[in-house]
Write a protein that holds these residues in place. Structure first.
Motif, mmCIF file in Angstrom:
data_model
loop_
_atom_site.group_PDB
_atom_site.id
_atom_site.type_symbol
_atom_site.label_atom_id
_atom_site.label_comp_id
_atom_site.label_asym_id
_atom_site.label_seq_id
_atom_site.Cartn_x
_atom_site.Cartn_y
_atom_site.Cartn_z
ATOM 1 N N CYS A 44 0.662 -0.422 1.569
ATOM 2 C CA CYS A 44 0.582 -1.784 2.106
ATOM 3 C C CYS A 44 0.530 -2.805 0.964
ATOM 4 O O CYS A 44 0.189 -2.466 -0.172
ATOM 5 C CB CYS A 44 -0.642 -1.927 3.012
ATOM 6 S SG CYS A 44 -2.217 -1.735 2.145
ATOM 7 N N ASP A 45 0.843 -4.046 1.274
ATOM 8 C CA ASP A 45 0.868 -5.110 0.258
ATOM 9 C C ASP A 45 -0.486 -5.289 -0.416
ATOM 10 O O ASP A 45 -0.563 -5.563 -1.617
ATOM 11 C CB ASP A 45 1.293 -6.444 0.900
ATOM 12 C CG ASP A 45 2.750 -6.399 1.343
ATOM 13 O OD1 ASP A 45 3.473 -5.497 0.883
ATOM 14 O OD2 ASP A 45 3.155 -7.258 2.153
ATOM 15 N N GLU A 46 -1.565 -5.158 0.372
ATOM 16 C CA GLU A 46 -2.906 -5.350 -0.174
ATOM 17 C C GLU A 46 -3.199 -4.314 -1.268
ATOM 18 O O GLU A 46 -3.830 -4.614 -2.274
ATOM 19 C CB GLU A 46 -3.962 -5.236 0.933
ATOM 20 C CG GLU A 46 -3.882 -6.321 1.987
ATOM 21 C CD GLU A 46 -2.965 -5.980 3.175
ATOM 22 O OE1 GLU A 46 -3.141 -6.612 4.227
ATOM 23 O OE2 GLU A 46 -2.086 -5.090 3.057
ATOM 24 N N LYS A 48 -0.827 -2.795 -3.082
ATOM 25 C CA LYS A 48 0.043 -3.078 -4.224
ATOM 26 C C LYS A 48 -0.538 -4.188 -5.094
ATOM 27 O O LYS A 48 -0.474 -4.130 -6.317
ATOM 28 C CB LYS A 48 1.426 -3.473 -3.738
ATOM 29 C CG LYS A 48 2.207 -2.307 -3.180
ATOM 30 C CD LYS A 48 3.574 -2.783 -2.760
ATOM 31 C CE LYS A 48 4.463 -1.623 -2.379
ATOM 32 N NZ LYS A 48 5.648 -2.093 -1.657
ATOM 33 N N LEU A 49 -1.095 -5.181 -4.444
ATOM 34 C CA LEU A 49 -1.711 -6.289 -5.174
ATOM 35 C C LEU A 49 -2.894 -5.774 -6.007
ATOM 36 O O LEU A 49 -3.024 -6.091 -7.198
ATOM 37 C CB LEU A 49 -2.174 -7.367 -4.188
ATOM 38 C CG LEU A 49 -2.795 -8.614 -4.813
ATOM 39 C CD1 LEU A 49 -1.756 -9.367 -5.638
ATOM 40 C CD2 LEU A 49 -3.344 -9.540 -3.728
ATOM 41 N N THR A 173 2.972 -2.773 10.587
ATOM 42 C CA THR A 173 3.382 -4.100 10.109
ATOM 43 C C THR A 173 4.814 -4.412 10.544
ATOM 44 O O THR A 173 5.559 -3.512 10.925
ATOM 45 C CB THR A 173 3.326 -4.181 8.558
ATOM 46 O OG1 THR A 173 4.513 -3.553 8.030
ATOM 47 C CG2 THR A 173 2.093 -3.482 7.998
ATOM 48 N N GLU A 175 7.162 -4.845 8.715
ATOM 49 C CA GLU A 175 8.059 -4.090 7.820
ATOM 50 C C GLU A 175 7.973 -2.585 8.076
ATOM 51 O O GLU A 175 8.484 -1.802 7.293
ATOM 52 C CB GLU A 175 7.707 -4.344 6.348
ATOM 53 C CG GLU A 175 7.995 -5.741 5.843
ATOM 54 C CD GLU A 175 6.940 -6.750 6.288
ATOM 55 O OE1 GLU A 175 5.733 -6.468 6.131
ATOM 56 O OE2 GLU A 175 7.328 -7.812 6.827
ATOM 57 N N LYS A 178 2.812 1.116 7.209
ATOM 58 C CA LYS A 178 2.366 1.084 5.810
ATOM 59 C C LYS A 178 1.002 1.770 5.716
ATOM 60 O O LYS A 178 0.266 1.847 6.700
ATOM 61 C CB LYS A 178 2.249 -0.352 5.294
ATOM 62 C CG LYS A 178 3.562 -1.124 5.323
ATOM 63 C CD LYS A 178 4.540 -0.625 4.286
ATOM 64 C CE LYS A 178 5.874 -1.355 4.394
ATOM 65 N NZ LYS A 178 6.905 -0.758 3.557
ATOM 66 N N LYS A 229 -3.233 -5.296 9.877
ATOM 67 C CA LYS A 229 -3.359 -5.691 8.474
ATOM 68 C C LYS A 229 -4.758 -5.311 7.996
ATOM 69 O O LYS A 229 -5.646 -5.101 8.812
ATOM 70 C CB LYS A 229 -3.105 -7.189 8.293
ATOM 71 C CG LYS A 229 -3.851 -8.073 9.273
ATOM 72 C CD LYS A 229 -3.258 -9.478 9.286
ATOM 73 C CE LYS A 229 -4.071 -10.421 10.150
ATOM 74 N NZ LYS A 229 -4.208 -9.967 11.569
#
Length: 270
Positions: A44-46, A48-49, A173, A175, A178, A229
């Protein structure tokens, strides 16, 4: 938690520094190189950040102080070195104090793909990136507080909540599916299984259902629970400890859902 382990955690010197061997560093290097490729389009984006923020070394095992420095700056957390296996009581206490237990040993090549005990790779690569995320960090702390005063029976139910969120949680998500669970993110086969397998069940997370879902630690998971999320964990965290315990009581009264995996031949895992 009641299992025997053949791994011994490494003890740090007086400066908190662990002297890892070349072989141990090389196992880390192979694990992280392989796993970064594997989670590239699945994490997930979180995560990756957080991974960018931690900026973990590839050629050696990071020192816990390096990871703690970033966690402290972002969410006030830190890594706490622990022996290979710790009891539930110590585990809940550490989490409630914003200390993430990290077993200071790394898996052997014989268990390169999967080991039942969480090692330094699993804990740091799998979980620490998300501990830079406030929602995830706050939820993990709240979870520690839930467990502190729980009875032994209640803790068994609470373990399922951790398992299906922090360890094996998925996100649904726009996308696609994830991953945010560290147990998936640190395992190549589970990453693919969780996100791509067509025989797997993926359900929207409902706390009562999660508390009633049995799991085994030594098989690929047949069922995963999804949030939309990572910040949805804030909604779970808002449950007061009393509310969660009430749900645990309901789960105890209703009993467990039928297991979706074969029974173990010899069950010697406590």
């Amino acid at each position: 938690m009641g299992m025997a382990t053949k791994y011994i955690s490494r003890v740090a010197d007086e400066n908190g520094h662990i002297h890892w061997s070349d072989e141990e560093n090389s196992v880390w290097q192979e694990l992280i190189t392989r796993q970064l490729k594997c989670v590239e389009n699945k994490a997930c984006d979180e995560y990756k950040l957080g991974s960018k923020l931690l900026n973990l070394p590839h050629d050696r095992i990071p020192q816990l102080a390096e990871v703690s420095k970033v966690l402290k700056e972002t969410t006030g957390w830190q890594c706490e070195p622990v022996p290979a296996l710790i009891g539930f009581g110590a585990f809940f206490k550490l989490l409630s104090e914003k200390k993430f237990p990290v077993a200071t040993f790394i898996r052997s090549r014989e268990e390169f793909d999967y080991l039942q005990e969480p090692d330094v790779f699993h804990e740091i690569f799998g979980h620490c990136p998300l501990l830079t995320n406030k929602s995830f960090a706050d939820y993990t702390e709240a979870y520690g507080k839930m467990g502190l005063n729980a009875t032994k029976e209640q803790r068994v139910f609470l373990a399922r909540l951790y398992w299906f969120t922090v360890e094996f949680g998925l996100l649904d998500t726009p996308e696609g599916i994830k991953v945010y669970g560290g147990g998936i993110l640190s395992s190549p086969s589970e990453t693919i299984h969780a996100t791509e397998s067509e025989i797997v069940e993926r359900e929207k997370l409902n706390i009562l259902d999660v508390l009633r879902t049995p799991y085994r630690i030594d098989v690929m998971q047949p069922i995963y629970y999804m949030l939309n999320k990572v910040s949805d964990l804030d909604d779970l965290r808002k449950f007061e400890v009393a509310d969660i315990m009430e749900l645990v009581e309901q789960a105890q009264a209703l009993g467990l859902h039928p297991a979706k995996f074969p029974a173990k031949e010899i069950n010697n895992v406590s």
